[in-house]
Scaffold this motif. Structure first.
Motif, PDB file in Angstrom:
ATOM      1  N   ILE A 122       0.844  -1.191   0.000  1.00  0.00           N
ATOM      2  CA  ILE A 122       0.000   0.000   0.000  1.00  0.00           C
ATOM      3  C   ILE A 122       0.882   1.245   0.000  1.00  0.00           C
ATOM      4  CG2 ILE A 122      -0.224   0.202   2.520  1.00  0.00           C
ATOM      5  CD1 ILE A 122      -3.270   0.674   2.024  1.00  0.00           C
ATOM      6  N   LYS A 123       0.434   2.310  -0.677  1.00  0.00           N
ATOM      7  CA  LYS A 123       1.284   3.479  -0.875  1.00  0.00           C
ATOM      8  C   LYS A 123       0.424   4.733  -1.010  1.00  0.00           C
ATOM      9  CE  LYS A 123       1.491   2.846  -5.905  1.00  0.00           C
ATOM     10  NZ  LYS A 123       2.333   2.568  -7.079  1.00  0.00           N
ATOM     11  N   HIS A 124       1.003   5.929  -0.915  1.00  0.00           N
ATOM     12  CA  HIS A 124       2.370   6.287  -0.558  1.00  0.00           C
ATOM     13  C   HIS A 124       2.281   6.904   0.826  1.00  0.00           C
ATOM     14  CE1 HIS A 124       1.983   6.586  -4.990  1.00  0.00           C
ATOM     15  NE2 HIS A 124       3.163   6.018  -5.011  1.00  0.00           N
ATOM     16  N   PHE A 125       2.956   6.342   1.771  1.00  0.00           N
ATOM     17  CA  PHE A 125       2.806   6.623   3.191  1.00  0.00           C
ATOM     18  C   PHE A 125       3.699   7.801   3.569  1.00  0.00           C
ATOM     19  CE2 PHE A 125       3.427   5.013   7.698  1.00  0.00           C
ATOM     20  CZ  PHE A 125       2.103   5.146   8.075  1.00  0.00           C
ATOM     21  N   THR A 126       3.204   9.025   3.730  1.00  0.00           N
ATOM     22  CA  THR A 126       1.891   9.551   3.450  1.00  0.00           C
ATOM     23  C   THR A 126       2.020  11.014   3.076  1.00  0.00           C
ATOM     24  OG1 THR A 126      -0.372   9.710   4.333  1.00  0.00           O
ATOM     25  CG2 THR A 126       1.411  10.164   5.851  1.00  0.00           C
ATOM     26  N   CYS A 127       0.880  11.690   2.830  1.00  0.00           N
ATOM     27  CA  CYS A 127       0.829  13.097   2.402  1.00  0.00           C
ATOM     28  C   CYS A 127       1.515  13.322   1.064  1.00  0.00           C
ATOM     29  CB  CYS A 127       1.406  14.036   3.456  1.00  0.00           C
ATOM     30  SG  CYS A 127       0.474  14.083   4.986  1.00  0.00           S
ATOM     31  N   ASN A 128       1.516  12.312   0.202  1.00  0.00           N
ATOM     32  CA  ASN A 128       2.016  12.454  -1.174  1.00  0.00           C
ATOM     33  C   ASN A 128       0.829  12.909  -2.024  1.00  0.00           C
ATOM     34  OD1 ASN A 128       3.876  10.221  -3.439  1.00  0.00           O
ATOM     35  ND2 ASN A 128       3.212  12.331  -3.666  1.00  0.00           N
ATOM     36  N   ASP A 129       0.493  14.184  -1.946  1.00  0.00           N
ATOM     37  CA  ASP A 129      -0.758  14.686  -2.509  1.00  0.00           C
ATOM     38  C   ASP A 129      -0.553  15.562  -3.736  1.00  0.00           C
ATOM     39  OD1 ASP A 129      -2.023  13.554  -0.160  1.00  0.00           O
ATOM     40  OD2 ASP A 129      -1.240  15.272   0.915  1.00  0.00           O
ATOM     41  N   LYS A 130       0.669  15.744  -4.153  1.00  0.00           N
ATOM     42  CA  LYS A 130       0.958  16.492  -5.363  1.00  0.00           C
ATOM     43  C   LYS A 130       2.267  15.979  -5.952  1.00  0.00           C
ATOM     44  CE  LYS A 130       1.759  20.851  -5.083  1.00  0.00           C
ATOM     45  NZ  LYS A 130       2.718  20.851  -6.196  1.00  0.00           N
ATOM     46  N   LYS A 153      -4.464  -5.719   6.698  1.00  0.00           N
ATOM     47  CA  LYS A 153      -3.061  -6.035   6.967  1.00  0.00           C
ATOM     48  C   LYS A 153      -2.239  -6.253   5.686  1.00  0.00           C
ATOM     49  CE  LYS A 153      -3.704  -7.786  11.629  1.00  0.00           C
ATOM     50  NZ  LYS A 153      -5.010  -7.093  11.753  1.00  0.00           N
ATOM     51  N   PRO A 154      -1.945  -5.194   4.960  1.00  0.00           N
ATOM     52  CA  PRO A 154      -1.087  -5.320   3.775  1.00  0.00           C
ATOM     53  C   PRO A 154       0.259  -5.926   4.146  1.00  0.00           C
ATOM     54  CG  PRO A 154      -2.041  -3.112   3.928  1.00  0.00           C
ATOM     55  CD  PRO A 154      -2.328  -3.795   5.222  1.00  0.00           C
ATOM     56  N   TRP A 155       0.824  -6.672   3.224  1.00  0.00           N
ATOM     57  CA  TRP A 155       2.128  -7.287   3.480  1.00  0.00           C
ATOM     58  C   TRP A 155       3.244  -6.259   3.475  1.00  0.00           C
ATOM     59  CZ3 TRP A 155       2.083 -12.272  -0.077  1.00  0.00           C
ATOM     60  CH2 TRP A 155       1.070 -13.139   0.370  1.00  0.00           C
ATOM     61  N   ALA A 156       3.015  -5.117   2.830  1.00  0.00           N
ATOM     62  CA  ALA A 156       4.078  -4.108   2.745  1.00  0.00           C
ATOM     63  C   ALA A 156       3.470  -2.718   2.671  1.00  0.00           C
ATOM     64  CB  ALA A 156       4.968  -4.363   1.529  1.00  0.00           C
ATOM     65  N   PHE A 157       4.243  -1.728   3.139  1.00  0.00           N
ATOM     66  CA  PHE A 157       3.933  -0.309   2.999  1.00  0.00           C
ATOM     67  C   PHE A 157       5.049   0.328   2.181  1.00  0.00           C
ATOM     68  CE2 PHE A 157       0.637  -0.778   5.980  1.00  0.00           C
ATOM     69  CZ  PHE A 157       0.006   0.430   6.265  1.00  0.00           C
ATOM     70  N   MET A 158       4.695   1.298   1.343  1.00  0.00           N
ATOM     71  CA  MET A 158       5.678   2.071   0.596  1.00  0.00           C
ATOM     72  C   MET A 158       5.680   3.507   1.097  1.00  0.00           C
ATOM     73  SD  MET A 158       5.888   3.044  -3.470  1.00  0.00           S
ATOM     74  CE  MET A 158       6.047   1.355  -4.035  1.00  0.00           C
ATOM     75  N   THR A 159       6.860   4.025   1.410  1.00  0.00           N
ATOM     76  CA  THR A 159       6.945   5.398   1.886  1.00  0.00           C
ATOM     77  C   THR A 159       6.816   6.390   0.732  1.00  0.00           C
ATOM     78  OG1 THR A 159       9.357   5.305   1.739  1.00  0.00           O
ATOM     79  CG2 THR A 159       8.368   4.837   3.879  1.00  0.00           C
ATOM     80  N   ALA A 160       6.329   7.566   1.072  1.00  0.00           N
ATOM     81  CA  ALA A 160       6.171   8.644   0.088  1.00  0.00           C
ATOM     82  C   ALA A 160       7.505   9.359  -0.113  1.00  0.00           C
ATOM     83  CB  ALA A 160       5.113   9.629   0.574  1.00  0.00           C
TER      84      ALA A 160
END
Length: 860
Positions: A152-160, A192-199
């Protein structure tokens, strides 16, 4: 002989104990663009990941494997149907990932559409955090039930998009929690996603990939996340800060920080410890094991990518696309269209998007479709035999000239052109050798080579592409457009037509690495098939203000487009004339992946060029014309009051035209609801005036009041409200009842029930939406958004006259707010207003929910 999938039974503790420091280091960064590192000595296989917001592209941007393209995330959000999204994840996305030999999909994207101008706005589900989180949970659950991991992505506040790697999102802790983290929080709770992606960006001064508060305090400790945290591609800016903050995996493996040399030097200087490296490596091993358990056939396969279509898949693609379409307006019951097979009917199809290949937004979401049905073809296929069909483009809608893969052929008649790759005399030379290194058929004219050039070429290389433009019956003036990440020049019949080689202007194409599009025109005689020749080199040309001739080693590419030159006024007049003559007129307009894409933001909510003028004139010529809009996010419609029927179709993927036709002709009763507000004008946006990055700072001045919350708070009527969507039938709501609150285990449970009746004459599906208004607080001084979506339910296939009872479950998330002073969620005793209806601006029933006790909570 052990198989890669045998790692499913491995003892992770034992493997970690046996890792050398160098092996552990290698595990913490990728290999190439799409793989993790393996450790053959210990039976650890590499795993492959693939982009996946609206389809699984596979390894290749260049000459990619044809794939299923799903509707954009905003469209999927507009279904308001978690059950359908689980089905999509399990039965479409997971099998597609297996066909691409990918174990993890880099999806879903569940950022907030803080502003529809954001380049990737189409890639997230909604402006509302609750809808976003529930739909994301369904997507993840379906995908992982199919054995494929979700990142799941993009953790977080990747809004522009503009300045996305350096910008600092400055916002209150309450807004961070209640708006921007909530969708991820809900996904972690329910899926429960297996992974998180940072922003890419910073939050309040610290990059997300280096943010200990975000990755350790919130994600791992509060939410109990035990999976892997990976970076976005090239979203790592340090060794020690990111590693110590909890970033397990740096991606990709090209141009990476985490090399053996730099990591060992960082250990030696005590910036990092071997213990921390092994902690990060363990998470990679754990993810690898989940992949081996979930889809062992992927790891044991040959790694090849395949395309497979079935009638069942196509039917599901079509039904998902149709379920997302939103009927915005339908005065005088213009829709569904009725075309009598027994009489001669003229149907005019006009607009810049009617025949255009518009599948999705651009960037990571882009892929090569295994098939595509245009709106024009879908409508024509649905018409009875004998219908007279008229067509005119009317006004062009593109930013860059349309690509030419359908207009070029090889000398032996195959679609596309022949590409010849040449090494240079040395890695530093600009001189190609005389003999080609490789020749291949290329069936695309947007060639984003990325890292997909043939292995063995020198660092600097040349690609020469040659084909023939299909002939036409009359003389024509043709305009070509050429942009490149590198340098390129176009010759037509041996004549230089576009020079983007000698000097160029830096632009935003190819993830910000490319030039602007340079254009040139030439005359082509009737019946003549001119030779088209492009020479490309992956070293960019000098430009004013930037004389650096840099090697394009990550994002090389070129794009050739072209179109017959036509007089704009004549095009407009032709479309208006046909609309006036027609018994039925459908005007298909909108945006495309040039306007909405990863890499840069839109600058206006208006439709491209003269599109609005076209719609206004078509409606004047034929007041009953149906307007179909295509976009991944909000657009303005200055002609909306004049139009009797407006259908918003988002980006619908492969089945676009069939799904639109299904709704227009009543085969499907529309049930989509807007996943974001459509404002009347750009000045009505909550973020107007503070959306841009100013010296690297983006100030979230709207705080909690995002989207419809802003419209209600400021009493600014939108053009079309969040949750809005019409049907070919009507519904009534009665008997709203709330159960007595039940408190247990630091939670509260309430059931809201309502009766929904189909008061029309055809079967239809309704989306019941529940909103809450929180009390102002015990001290009377705390403000909350006046309206917050906290539950919804899709009532399917309600027959004429049928009544169905709908139950909505409410819990602590319904009635909580973040209390910044104590860093906890708070539920206060008091009166909560509960309102229910078909959209945020049509709440038909209300009741009071009284809580007689308060409590605080943390975690999930």
């Amino acid at each position: 002989m052990p198989k890669p999938s045998d790692f499913a039974q491995a003892n992770i503790d034992a493997v970690v104990d046996q890792l050398t420091t160098d092996e552990a280091i290698l595990l913490t960064a990728g290999v190439g663009f799409w793989h993790t590192h393996g450790v053959p000595r210990l039976g650890v296989p590499p795993i492959k990941v693939s982009d996946g917001p609206n389809g699984i592209r596979g390894n290749f941007f260049f000459m990619g494997t044809p794939a299923k393209c799903l509707p954009s995330a905003t469209a999927l959000g507009a279904t308001f149907d978690p059950e359908l999204l689980e089905k999509v994840g399990e039965h479409l996305l997971a099998p597609e990932a297996k066909l691409r030999s990918a174990s993890v999909a880099l999806a879903p994207t569940c950022n907030i559409q803080r502003n529809p101008l954001g380049g990737r706005s189409f890639e997230s589900f909604s402006e509302d955090p609750y809808l976003n989180g529930i739909i994301a949970s369904a997507y993840v659950n379906g995908l992982q039930r199919g054995g494929i991991g979700a990142c799941i992505k993009h953790f977080t506040c990747n809004d522009k998009e503009n300045d996305r790697m350096g910008s600092d999102s400055i916002l209150s802790d309450r807004a961070l929690r209640e708006i921007y983290l909530l969708p991820f929080m809900l996904a972690q709770k329910h899926a429960k996603p297996w992974a998180f992606m940072t922003a890419y960006n910073r939050i309040n001064g610290t990059h997300c990939s280096e943010n200990t508060y975000l990755l350790q305090s919130i994600l791992r400790k509060e939410w109990g996340f035990e999976g892997l945290v990976m970076s976005d591609w090239f979203g790592v800016y340090s060794i020690d800060h990111a590693l110590n903050a909890g970033l397990d995996l740096e991606m990709p493996g090209t141009n990476k920080w985490r090399t053996l040399d730099l990591m060992n030097r960082s250990v030696g200087s005590r910036k990092i410890t071997v213990r921390t490296i092994k902690e990060r490596a363990r998470k990679v091993l754990e993810l690898t094991q989940k992949c081996a358990q979930g889809a062992p056939q992927v790891l044991d396969g040959d790694g090849s990518e395949k395309t497979r279509e079935s009638d069942e898949d196509k039917a599901l693609m079509r039904s998902v696309a149709a379920a997302s379409i939103v009927l915005l307006k339908n005065e005088d019951n213009i829709l569904p269209l009725k075309v009598d097979s027994g009489k001669k009917t003229k149907v005019a199809i006009v607009g810049g998007n009617a025949k255009a290949v518009v599948l999705s937004g651009g960037g990571s979401a882009s892929l090569k479709p295994s098939y595509f049905i245009s709106p024009y073809d879908g409508i024509v296929n649905a018409l009875p035999e004998g219908t007279e069909v008229l067509y005119a483009e009317g006004a062009r809608a593109y930013m860059q000239l349309p690509t030419l893969e359908y207009d070029l052929v090889t000398p032996d008649g195959k679609p596309g052109w022949i590409g010849s790759w040449y090494s240079h005399t040395s890695d530093d030379s600009m001189e190609p050798i005389s003999q080609p290194f490789k020749e291949q058929l290329v069936d695309e004219t947007r060639c984003f080579i990325s890292v997909d050039s043939p292995k063995g070429l020198t660092k600097r290389y040349t690609l020469r592409l040659k084909g023939q433009l299909k002939p036409a019956d009359e003389d024509r003036e043709f305009e070509f457009g050429l942009c490149s990440a590198g340098r390129a020049k176009l010759f037509v019949d041996g004549k230089l037509v576009v020079d983007n080689w000698t000097r160029q202007t830096r632009g935003e194409s190819f993830f910000g690495s490319g030039s602007t599009e340079e254009r040139g025109r030439t005359r082509i005689a009737a019946k003549h098939s001119p030779e088209i020749f492009v020479e490309y080199c992956n070293v960019r040309a000098p430009a004013d203000g930037d004389e650096d001739e840099a090697l394009m080693d990550s994002n090389p590419g070129l794009r050739l487009g072209g179109v017959v030159v036509k007089d704009e006024d004549e095009m407009m007049a032709e479309a208006v004339k046909l609309a006036g003559e027609a018994d039925v007129c459908v005007c298909v307009v909108g945006l495309n992946s040039d306007w909405e894409t990863e890499g840069y933001d839109r600058t206006t909510l208006a439709l491209p060029q003269r599109t609005d003028e076209l719609v206004e004139k078509v409606l004047k010529a034929n007041p009953n014309a149906v307007v179909v809009t295509e976009s991944g996010s909000a657009i303005t419609m200055p002609w909306a009051d004049t139009a009797k029927a407006i259908v918003h179709s988002w980006y619908l993927g492969n089945a676009t035209g069939d799904a639109i036709a299904d709704v227009l002709f009543g085969k499907v009763n529309p049930s989509g609801r807007l996943s974001m507000s459509f404002p009347k004008r750009i000045e009505d946006l909550a973020t107007y005036g503070h959306f841009t990055s100013e010296h690297g700072k983006i100030r979230y001045g709207e705080d909690l009041y995002v989207g419809y919350k802003h419209h209600h708070h400021r009493k600014i009527a939108p053009l079309f409200a969040f949750g809005h969507g019409l049907s070919y039938t009507t519904f009534s709501y009665t008997n709203l009842k709330l159960s007595k609150p039940s408190f247990a285990d630091n939670d509260v449970t309430v059931t809201a029930s309502v009766s929904v009746t189909n008061t029309g004459s055809v079967s239809g599906s309704e989306v019941v939406q529940l909103y809450v208004t929180l009390p102002s607080g015990s001290d009377g001084g705390l403000t909350h958004p006046p309206l917050q979506l906290r539950a919804f339910s899709k009532v399917r296939d309600l027959g004429p006259g049928e009544t169905r009872a709908v139950e909505l479950s409410l819990d602590k998330y319904t009635v909580s707010y973040w209390e910044e002073r104590i860093g906890r969620w708070v539920v206060e005793k008091g009166d909560y207003l509960i309102r229910v209806g078909p959209s945020s601006d049509a709440l038909l029933l209300e009741d009071k929910l009284t809580l007689d006790k308060s409590f605080e909570w943390n975690g999930l």
